[in-house]
Write a protein that holds these residues in place. Structure first.
Motif, PDB file in Angstrom:
ATOM      1  N   VAL A 163      35.403  45.076  31.976  1.00  0.00           N
ATOM      2  CA  VAL A 163      34.571  45.827  32.938  1.00  0.00           C
ATOM      3  C   VAL A 163      34.173  44.512  34.033  1.00  0.00           C
ATOM      4  O   VAL A 163      34.053  44.557  35.058  1.00  0.00           O
ATOM      5  CB  VAL A 163      33.561  46.286  32.413  1.00  0.00           C
ATOM      6  N   ILE A 164      34.008  43.198  33.354  1.00  0.00           N
ATOM      7  CA  ILE A 164      33.733  42.121  34.217  1.00  0.00           C
ATOM      8  C   ILE A 164      34.765  41.765  35.176  1.00  0.00           C
ATOM      9  O   ILE A 164      34.468  41.480  36.201  1.00  0.00           O
ATOM     10  CB  ILE A 164      33.359  41.114  33.237  1.00  0.00           C
ATOM     11  N   TYR A 165      35.961  41.985  34.625  1.00  0.00           N
ATOM     12  CA  TYR A 165      37.270  41.534  35.535  1.00  0.00           C
ATOM     13  C   TYR A 165      37.186  42.540  36.870  1.00  0.00           C
ATOM     14  O   TYR A 165      37.378  42.011  37.789  1.00  0.00           O
ATOM     15  CB  TYR A 165      38.335  41.810  34.692  1.00  0.00           C
ATOM     16  N   PHE A 166      37.263  43.842  36.494  1.00  0.00           N
ATOM     17  CA  PHE A 166      37.062  44.541  37.795  1.00  0.00           C
ATOM     18  C   PHE A 166      35.793  44.664  38.479  1.00  0.00           C
ATOM     19  O   PHE A 166      35.909  44.601  39.745  1.00  0.00           O
ATOM     20  CB  PHE A 166      37.055  46.125  37.064  1.00  0.00           C
ATOM     21  N   ALA A 167      34.596  44.174  38.001  1.00  0.00           N
ATOM     22  CA  ALA A 167      33.569  43.848  38.809  1.00  0.00           C
ATOM     23  C   ALA A 167      33.708  42.819  39.632  1.00  0.00           C
ATOM     24  O   ALA A 167      33.455  42.671  40.845  1.00  0.00           O
ATOM     25  CB  ALA A 167      32.314  43.867  37.964  1.00  0.00           C
ATOM     26  N   THR A 168      34.196  41.776  39.103  1.00  0.00           N
ATOM     27  CA  THR A 168      34.432  40.515  39.861  1.00  0.00           C
ATOM     28  C   THR A 168      35.481  40.855  41.048  1.00  0.00           C
ATOM     29  O   THR A 168      35.295  40.304  42.093  1.00  0.00           O
ATOM     30  CB  THR A 168      35.206  39.590  38.957  1.00  0.00           C
ATOM     31  N   ALA A 169      36.609  41.486  40.845  1.00  0.00           N
ATOM     32  CA  ALA A 169      37.536  41.869  41.595  1.00  0.00           C
ATOM     33  C   ALA A 169      36.896  42.588  43.005  1.00  0.00           C
ATOM     34  O   ALA A 169      37.082  42.331  44.130  1.00  0.00           O
ATOM     35  CB  ALA A 169      38.842  42.775  41.176  1.00  0.00           C
ATOM     36  N   PHE A 170      36.130  43.749  42.354  1.00  0.00           N
ATOM     37  CA  PHE A 170      35.524  44.525  43.644  1.00  0.00           C
ATOM     38  C   PHE A 170      34.474  43.664  44.298  1.00  0.00           C
ATOM     39  O   PHE A 170      34.324  43.751  45.697  1.00  0.00           O
ATOM     40  CB  PHE A 170      34.814  45.903  42.995  1.00  0.00           C
ATOM     41  N   ILE A 171      33.472  43.072  43.552  1.00  0.00           N
ATOM     42  CA  ILE A 171      32.617  42.277  44.170  1.00  0.00           C
ATOM     43  C   ILE A 171      33.323  41.068  45.461  1.00  0.00           C
ATOM     44  O   ILE A 171      32.907  41.145  46.461  1.00  0.00           O
ATOM     45  CB  ILE A 171      31.848  41.280  43.360  1.00  0.00           C
ATOM     46  N   LEU A 172      34.197  40.196  44.785  1.00  0.00           N
ATOM     47  CA  LEU A 172      34.909  39.393  45.821  1.00  0.00           C
ATOM     48  C   LEU A 172      35.762  39.982  46.717  1.00  0.00           C
ATOM     49  O   LEU A 172      35.635  39.646  47.995  1.00  0.00           O
ATOM     50  CB  LEU A 172      35.884  38.560  44.739  1.00  0.00           C
ATOM     51  N   GLN A 173      36.362  41.210  46.684  1.00  0.00           N
ATOM     52  CA  GLN A 173      37.124  41.711  47.759  1.00  0.00           C
ATOM     53  C   GLN A 173      36.087  42.158  48.695  1.00  0.00           C
ATOM     54  O   GLN A 173      36.252  41.947  50.034  1.00  0.00           O
ATOM     55  CB  GLN A 173      37.664  43.040  47.159  1.00  0.00           C
ATOM     56  N   ASN A 174      34.776  42.812  48.428  1.00  0.00           N
ATOM     57  CA  ASN A 174      33.925  43.296  49.345  1.00  0.00           C
ATOM     58  C   ASN A 174      33.460  42.050  50.158  1.00  0.00           C
ATOM     59  O   ASN A 174      33.349  41.770  51.527  1.00  0.00           O
ATOM     60  CB  ASN A 174      32.846  43.850  48.838  1.00  0.00           C
ATOM     61  N   ILE A 175      32.891  40.743  49.412  1.00  0.00           N
ATOM     62  CA  ILE A 175      32.659  39.587  50.020  1.00  0.00           C
ATOM     63  C   ILE A 175      33.653  39.018  50.924  1.00  0.00           C
ATOM     64  O   ILE A 175      33.276  38.999  52.254  1.00  0.00           O
ATOM     65  CB  ILE A 175      32.287  38.714  49.017  1.00  0.00           C
ATOM     66  N   THR A 176      35.008  39.148  50.369  1.00  0.00           N
ATOM     67  CA  THR A 176      36.150  38.510  51.238  1.00  0.00           C
ATOM     68  C   THR A 176      36.160  39.492  52.633  1.00  0.00           C
ATOM     69  O   THR A 176      36.297  38.829  53.707  1.00  0.00           O
ATOM     70  CB  THR A 176      37.310  38.356  50.484  1.00  0.00           C
ATOM     71  N   ARG A 177      36.233  40.736  52.318  1.00  0.00           N
ATOM     72  CA  ARG A 177      36.217  41.597  53.584  1.00  0.00           C
ATOM     73  C   ARG A 177      35.359  41.414  54.705  1.00  0.00           C
ATOM     74  O   ARG A 177      35.307  41.139  55.776  1.00  0.00           O
ATOM     75  CB  ARG A 177      36.277  43.084  53.065  1.00  0.00           C
ATOM     76  N   ARG A 178      34.082  41.286  54.125  1.00  0.00           N
ATOM     77  CA  ARG A 178      32.737  40.937  54.898  1.00  0.00           C
ATOM     78  C   ARG A 178      33.154  39.685  55.623  1.00  0.00           C
ATOM     79  O   ARG A 178      32.991  39.375  57.039  1.00  0.00           O
ATOM     80  CB  ARG A 178      31.623  40.961  54.250  1.00  0.00           C
ATOM     81  N   LEU A 179      33.672  38.424  54.902  1.00  0.00           N
ATOM     82  CA  LEU A 179      33.882  37.392  55.460  1.00  0.00           C
ATOM     83  C   LEU A 179      34.926  37.359  56.807  1.00  0.00           C
ATOM     84  O   LEU A 179      34.844  36.617  57.613  1.00  0.00           O
ATOM     85  CB  LEU A 179      34.319  36.209  54.389  1.00  0.00           C
ATOM     86  N   ALA A 180      35.923  38.090  56.422  1.00  0.00           N
ATOM     87  CA  ALA A 180      37.085  38.329  57.275  1.00  0.00           C
ATOM     88  C   ALA A 180      36.712  38.987  58.421  1.00  0.00           C
ATOM     89  O   ALA A 180      37.145  38.596  59.658  1.00  0.00           O
ATOM     90  CB  ALA A 180      38.146  39.076  56.412  1.00  0.00           C
ATOM     91  N   SER A 181      35.954  39.990  58.289  1.00  0.00           N
ATOM     92  CA  SER A 181      35.219  40.621  59.615  1.00  0.00           C
ATOM     93  C   SER A 181      34.561  39.790  60.420  1.00  0.00           C
ATOM     94  O   SER A 181      34.607  39.577  61.603  1.00  0.00           O
ATOM     95  CB  SER A 181      34.558  41.906  58.981  1.00  0.00           C
ATOM     96  N   SER A 182      33.695  38.661  59.644  1.00  0.00           N
ATOM     97  CA  SER A 182      32.849  37.942  60.432  1.00  0.00           C
ATOM     98  C   SER A 182      33.746  36.934  61.127  1.00  0.00           C
ATOM     99  O   SER A 182      33.279  36.406  62.312  1.00  0.00           O
ATOM    100  CB  SER A 182      32.056  36.992  59.384  1.00  0.00           C
TER     101      SER A 182
END
Length: 546
Positions: A163-182
């Protein structure tokens, strides 16, 4: 919206992966060093010390090899990162298997690898990393359960880690997506600002108004091409303007002392036009920069004079017929009276005055009428030395032996673009004036014509120097104004029309300020390689008087 460039994105990814690889090497070195020191790493006994040692050394070798390839400049590909993350997941779980299972602290390092993978290669492959790590953790727990070295708690712990692995993946992807958009937004805004800055620069450089940004001490921060021509002349090889010329610096000082004062026009150099400077402060309270607008006053005056003379020409054209008829009758009657045998000598002198003034009025009418007619100039590349010699020979033949014209050709052969007939008219006007004023002052009709190159070596000039008495400051100020003359017999259009012909061919006619006796008029030509779309000049005229 425009994304950031692939080159910049790949460079940033390579830097991040290099940092991540340093982290991997540091972690493995720590594990190997603690193992060699026979330290109890995790508070439990190892399941398989040989497997742990072999896995740690192999993992260290792979990471060192990767670091050397990066240092050697080996190009990084996305699949290289994927393989590295998969190797991390595999080796970290082997280390966990050989050292006590998912309950050891080594398994927490997998979270960092998954986070790094989602940052370096965002997308679905990041979920694959989490899924593979979760399966590997369950596999380790089941294997140890089969080997009876672990309990059911390890299975639960492996599920929690999944569960921690998947949560890490989802959170990091969301942050990375926001950073890429910025990043894309910042890149687009930076590009828009750069394009706007380039557009503003082109507009400023193409403006006919001189633009200068300077500080109160006179140091130039920015100057467009028009400002350079107004303050330095058309000097292609001259260095950029770094400090304000003395006349402009003096007017800047006057404006700083009294911002409401409108400064007087000035001339930076004798071969530059008159300039009107207007000052305004920029909104930079720290630097106190001042924006200076430079207007070519000669063009403004010229436009006003052209409008005035064009109106006068139209008016003269309307009444020329009515004036010429009685003027012709007056001149004819004076001529008949002069031919009468019974006329006295006093009356004969009076008829001569009538004829001379009739001719002068007729010349004024002709010159003003010509101002309203325009024709396109036939611009050619002239060898000034050869062309000037032919003009002088022709003038000598037509003017007789009483004229002494000294021709001096200095330096290499100079070239200039000009309409030959219009240059001939302008030069004849200057020669006639110079010979007349030399004769008036010295009793001899003498003149010196010389050619040369300007200081930058790019433009040619012709100097016409007479032996006259010179001109006062008041006369210099009005010298090129229409109808200004220092003689009773002149029309006052000769020098004005000569300057109009020069400016129509992108040349400049001005009075050279020298310490020598007499007056020296200089025609400075444009660079011979310079061309324009419109060479429009004033028509040919016959007036030669100042």
């Amino acid at each position: 919206m425009v994304a950031s460039s692939p080159v910049g994105r790949n460079g940033q990814r390579a830097r991040l992966f290099r940092v991540y690889n340093y982290y991997r090497i540091a972690v493995v070195l720590l594990l190997v060093s603690l193992l060699l020191l026979e330290t109890d790493l995790f508070g439990t006994a190892m399941n398989n010390e040989v497997l742990f040692q072999g896995t740690a050394l192999a993992y260290l070798g792979i990471n060192i090899l990767t670091g050397l390839l990066l240092l050697a400049g080996y190009p990084l590909r996305p699949w290289h990162i994927t393989v590295s993350i998969l190797v991390d997941i595999l080796f970290l779980h082997l280390l966990a298997l050989s050292s006590g299972g998912v309950g050891t602290g080594i398994i927490n390092l997998v979270i960092i690898s998954i986070a790094a993978g989602n940052i370096l290669i965002p997308g679905r492959v990041g979920i694959f990393y989490a899924a593979l790590a979760a399966l590997a953790s369950l596999a380790v727990s089941f294997w140890l359960l089969i080997e009876t070295t672990a309990g059911i708690d390890d299975i639960v712990r492996a599920g929690v880690m999944g569960v921690i692995y998947f949560a890490t993946a989802f959170i990091l992807q969301n942050i990375t997506r926001r950073l890429a958009s910025s990043e894309r937004l910042a890149t687009e805004r930076a590009r828009s600002i750069a394009e706007l800055e380039q557009l503003n620069h082109q507009i400023i450089q193409r403006m006919h108004t001189g633009i200068v940004v300077a500080d109160p001490s006179g140091t130039v921060r920015l100057a467009n091409a028009a400002a350079g021509e107004l303050l330095q002349g058309e000097r292609r090889t001259s260095p950029p303007l770094t400090t304000l010329p003395a006349p402009l610096k003096q007017r800047l000082k006057q404006w700083l002392e009294n911002p409401g004062t409108r400064t007087q026009p000035f001339q930076a150099r004798e071969d530059t036009p008159g300039v009107q400077a207007n000052f305004t402060p920029l909104d930079e309270p720290v630097n106190n920069h001042i924006l200076i607008f430079l207007e070519d006053t000669s063009k403004i005056i010229q436009q006003a004079q052209q409008m005035k003379l064009a109106s006068l020409g139209r008016l003269t054209a309307g009444i020329a017929h009515e004036i010429r008829n009685p003027l012709g009758a007056i001149s004819h009657a004076a001529q008949l009276m002069a031919e009468s045998p019974d006329i006295s000598e006093a009356d004969r002198r009076m008829t001569g005055i009538i004829q001379r003034h009739s001719e002068r009025v007729n010349a004024i009418i002709e010159n003003v009428l010509e101002l309203s007619r325009r024709r396109s100039a036939d611009v050619r590349l002239l060898d000034l030395g050869e062309w000037l010699a032919s003009v002088v020979n022709e003038y000598r033949e037509c003017g007789g032996d009483g004229n002494t014209i000294d021709l001096k050709l200095s330096g290499p052969s100079a070239s200039a673009r000009f309409d030959p007939s219009q240059l001939h008219q302008a030069l004849i006007n200057l020669i006639d004036n110079g010979l007349r004023y030399s004769e008036k002052n010295t009793g001899r009709r003498t003149l010196t014509l010389s050619t040369g190159m300007t200081e930058d070596g790019q433009r040619a000039y012709i100097d016409v120097r007479d032996q006259g008495a010179g001109l006062s400051e008041k006369q210099r100020a009005s010298l090129f104004e229409p109808f200004f003359t220092t003689e009773q017999q002149g029309t006052g259009l000769g020098l004005y029309l000569a300057r109009e012909l020069c400016e129509a061919n992108q040349a400049r006619l001005f009075l050279l300020d020298t310490s020598e006796h007499g007056s020296c008029f200089r025609i400075t030509f444009a660079h011979p390689g310079r061309r324009t779309l419109d060479y429009t000049a004033e028509p040919e005229v016959t007036g030669t008087d100042t």
